[in-house]
Scaffold this active site. Structure first.
Site, PDB file in Angstrom:
ATOM      1  N   ARG A   1       0.813  -1.216   0.000  1.00 43.76           N
ATOM      2  CA  ARG A   1       0.000   0.000   0.000  1.00 43.76           C
ATOM      3  C   ARG A   1       0.850   1.272   0.000  1.00 43.76           C
ATOM      4  NH1 ARG A   1      -4.993  -2.079   0.476  1.00 43.76           N
ATOM      5  NH2 ARG A   1      -5.064  -4.095   1.503  1.00 43.76           N
TER       6      ARG A   1
ATOM      7  N   HIS B   1       4.384 -10.355  -6.521  1.00 48.66           N
ATOM      8  CA  HIS B   1       3.105  -9.663  -6.709  1.00 48.66           C
ATOM      9  C   HIS B   1       3.352  -8.156  -6.661  1.00 48.66           C
ATOM     10  CE1 HIS B   1      -0.990  -8.313  -6.262  1.00 48.66           C
ATOM     11  NE2 HIS B   1      -1.494  -9.530  -6.056  1.00 48.66           N
TER      12      HIS B   1
ATOM     13  N   TYR C   1      -0.464  -2.813  -4.623  1.00 46.29           N
ATOM     14  CA  TYR C   1      -1.809  -2.336  -4.992  1.00 46.29           C
ATOM     15  C   TYR C   1      -1.803  -0.890  -5.481  1.00 46.29           C
ATOM     16  CZ  TYR C   1      -3.343  -6.399  -2.296  1.00 46.29           C
ATOM     17  OH  TYR C   1      -3.533  -7.662  -1.824  1.00 46.29           O
TER      18      TYR C   1
ATOM     19  N   HIS D   1      -2.292  -6.540 -10.887  1.00 53.95           N
ATOM     20  CA  HIS D   1      -3.709  -6.258 -11.094  1.00 53.95           C
ATOM     21  C   HIS D   1      -3.824  -5.331 -12.303  1.00 53.95           C
ATOM     22  CE1 HIS D   1      -4.740  -6.987  -6.550  1.00 53.95           C
ATOM     23  NE2 HIS D   1      -4.193  -8.029  -7.127  1.00 53.95           N
TER      24      HIS D   1
ATOM     25  N   GLU E   1      -4.006 -10.666 -13.163  1.00 61.73           N
ATOM     26  CA  GLU E   1      -4.838 -11.372 -12.191  1.00 61.73           C
ATOM     27  C   GLU E   1      -6.319 -11.143 -12.490  1.00 61.73           C
ATOM     28  OE1 GLU E   1      -3.681 -10.839  -8.111  1.00 61.73           O
ATOM     29  OE2 GLU E   1      -5.501 -11.824  -7.356  1.00 61.73           O
TER      30      GLU E   1
ATOM     31  N   ASP F   1      -7.678 -16.186  -9.525  1.00 58.85           N
ATOM     32  CA  ASP F   1      -7.921 -16.051  -8.092  1.00 58.85           C
ATOM     33  C   ASP F   1      -9.336 -16.554  -7.812  1.00 58.85           C
ATOM     34  OD1 ASP F   1      -8.831 -14.874  -5.577  1.00 58.85           O
ATOM     35  OD2 ASP F   1      -7.006 -13.660  -5.615  1.00 58.85           O
TER      36      ASP F   1
ATOM     37  N   HIS G   1     -11.734 -14.072  -6.234  1.00 62.69           N
ATOM     38  CA  HIS G   1     -12.107 -12.995  -7.154  1.00 62.69           C
ATOM     39  C   HIS G   1     -13.109 -13.464  -8.212  1.00 62.69           C
ATOM     40  CE1 HIS G   1      -8.084 -10.702  -6.255  1.00 62.69           C
ATOM     41  NE2 HIS G   1      -8.855 -10.843  -5.193  1.00 62.69           N
TER      42      HIS G   1
ATOM     43  N   HIS H   1      -4.522 -18.375  -7.291  1.00 61.08           N
ATOM     44  CA  HIS H   1      -4.633 -17.894  -5.918  1.00 61.08           C
ATOM     45  C   HIS H   1      -5.793 -18.653  -5.299  1.00 61.08           C
ATOM     46  CE1 HIS H   1      -2.576 -13.748  -6.800  1.00 61.08           C
ATOM     47  NE2 HIS H   1      -1.718 -14.744  -6.675  1.00 61.08           N
TER      48      HIS H   1
ATOM     49  N   ASP I   1     -14.653  -8.909  -3.063  1.00 63.61           N
ATOM     50  CA  ASP I   1     -13.233  -9.218  -2.841  1.00 63.61           C
ATOM     51  C   ASP I   1     -12.839  -9.180  -1.371  1.00 63.61           C
ATOM     52  OD1 ASP I   1     -10.536  -9.688  -2.901  1.00 63.61           O
ATOM     53  OD2 ASP I   1     -10.012  -7.933  -4.106  1.00 63.61           O
TER      54      ASP I   1
ATOM     55  N   HIS J   1     -11.264 -12.118   1.166  1.00 63.67           N
ATOM     56  CA  HIS J   1     -10.823 -13.508   1.237  1.00 63.67           C
ATOM     57  C   HIS J   1     -11.213 -14.135   2.568  1.00 63.67           C
ATOM     58  CE1 HIS J   1      -7.299 -12.478  -1.728  1.00 63.67           C
ATOM     59  NE2 HIS J   1      -8.448 -11.931  -2.089  1.00 63.67           N
TER      60      HIS J   1
ATOM     61  N   GLU K   1      -3.816 -17.043  -0.218  1.00 63.54           N
ATOM     62  CA  GLU K   1      -3.811 -15.639   0.236  1.00 63.54           C
ATOM     63  C   GLU K   1      -4.939 -15.466   1.230  1.00 63.54           C
ATOM     64  OE1 GLU K   1      -4.711 -13.909  -3.650  1.00 63.54           O
ATOM     65  OE2 GLU K   1      -2.689 -13.075  -3.709  1.00 63.54           O
TER      66      GLU K   1
HETATM   67 ZN    ZN Z   1      -8.317 -10.254  -3.365  1.00 65.27          ZN
HETATM   68 FE    FE Z   2      -5.177 -12.751  -5.509  1.00 67.03          FE
HETATM   69 FE    FE Z   3      -3.679  -9.871  -6.130  1.00 67.11          FE
END
Ligand code: ZN
Ligand code: FE
Ligand code: FE
Length: 286
Positions: A40, A71, A74, A111, A146, A182, A185, A216, A229, A231, A261
């Site tokens: 972040r 990865h 974000y 992403h 993704e 994912d 997702h 994922h 979204d 998890h 994840e």
């Molecule tokens: Zn997610």
């Molecule tokens: Fe993911």
């Molecule tokens: Fe991701």
């Protein structure tokens, strides 16, 4: 035991590369994922120690770690409105992909971003244009888009959108592109994971199964189609452990790394890795 099962979880880079390689073995996994930098934040990476990176590369060469996934944070948005965010994303991705040449066998996941009102079609076009600037002929790291839940203006909520980005990218560079599926997702985006064969058939028809390079493996805290979204731990969400473990063992996904994840500490991850592996032992005994 099925030696082809590649399973692991998300780990922190805070102790370095070699430490992640050692830790995943202790947790019972043979692959892992890490954020290339604070997911972040925008603080630059502490420059990695060459010896530390070499240690992980050596473990990968010996087969102790298979197809680890880097990865992207974000904060990247390839199709942001602000030119400085687009440029930051492009330059950071380029730098990370250049660094990953030191880890042959690694994958890079990002992403596709949010089109923020520009429209999905225009968003796909911008992402493809950025990819043409960060990919290069002869590079070693597959770059994976993704699948996303479709929150807000997120791109990648459907196989069609990801297929669109790939088909808009220069044909000579397309071979470096793949997809991460994912499970949370796509469930939140509306796909029915209880018919996973059907999901894979659809994926194959639109993108081509050879592009599916990582999974994922997450349960979801929300109903199918919620576009939320969030998890959940395996078996504590709306997808359920049975469906997820069946996906992990799907014969068409052999050789594809399955990364957890889920909201877990490392002990929780070790338990989920065992849950997945136990199923394969049971089936081998039948
Ligand atoms: Zn997610
Ligand atoms: Fe993911
Ligand atoms: Fe991701």
């Amino acid at each position: 035991m099925d030696t082809e099962m590649i399973v692991g979880c998300h780990l922190s880079l805070s102790e370095g590369y070699a430490a992640m390689g050692r830790r995943i073995g202790e947790l019972g996994g043979n692959t892992f994922q890490f954020f290339t930098k604070n997911p972040r934040g925008r603080s630059p990476n502490r420059p990695p120690e060459p010896e530390d990176v070499k240690d992980l590369a050596e473990r990968m060469r010996r087969g102790g770690v298979i197809l680890p996934v880097a990865h992207a944070p974000y904060t990247y948005n390839p199709c942001a409105l602000k030119p400085e965010v687009r440029e930051y994303t492009r330059d950071s991705m380029r730098a990370e992909l250049t660094f990953l040449e030191n880890l042959p066998g690694a994958l890079y996941n990002f992403h596709p971003g949010c089109h923020v009102g520009q429209g999905a079609e225009e968003g796909c076009r911008i992402v493809a244009g950025m990819l043409e600037q960060v990919l290069w002929e002869g590079m070693g790291t597959p770059v994976l888009l993704e699948t996303m839940a479709g929150k807000g203006t997120e791109l990648g909520r459907s196989f069609e959108e990801l297929g669109r980005i790939i088909s808009m990218t220069d044909p000579g560079l397309r071979k470096y592109l793949g997809v991460t599926l994912d499970t949370c997702h796509i469930h939140d985006a509306g796909y029915d994971l209880t018919d996973f064969d059907g999901v894979l058939r659809e994926f194959d028809g639109i993108i081509g199964l050879d592009r599916l390079r990582a999974v994922h493996l997450n349960d979801s805290a929300n109903e199918r189609g919620s576009r939320k979204d969030r998890h959940a731990k395996l078996g504590e969400g709306t997808i359920g452990a049975d469906t997820l473990i069946r996906i992990a063992h799907h014969p068409l996904l052999r050789g594809v790394p399955k990364i957890l994840e889920t909201p877990n500490d490392e002990e929780g991850y070790a338990r989920e890795i065992r849950m997945i592996r136990e199923r394969e032992t049971n089936e081998a005994e039948l």
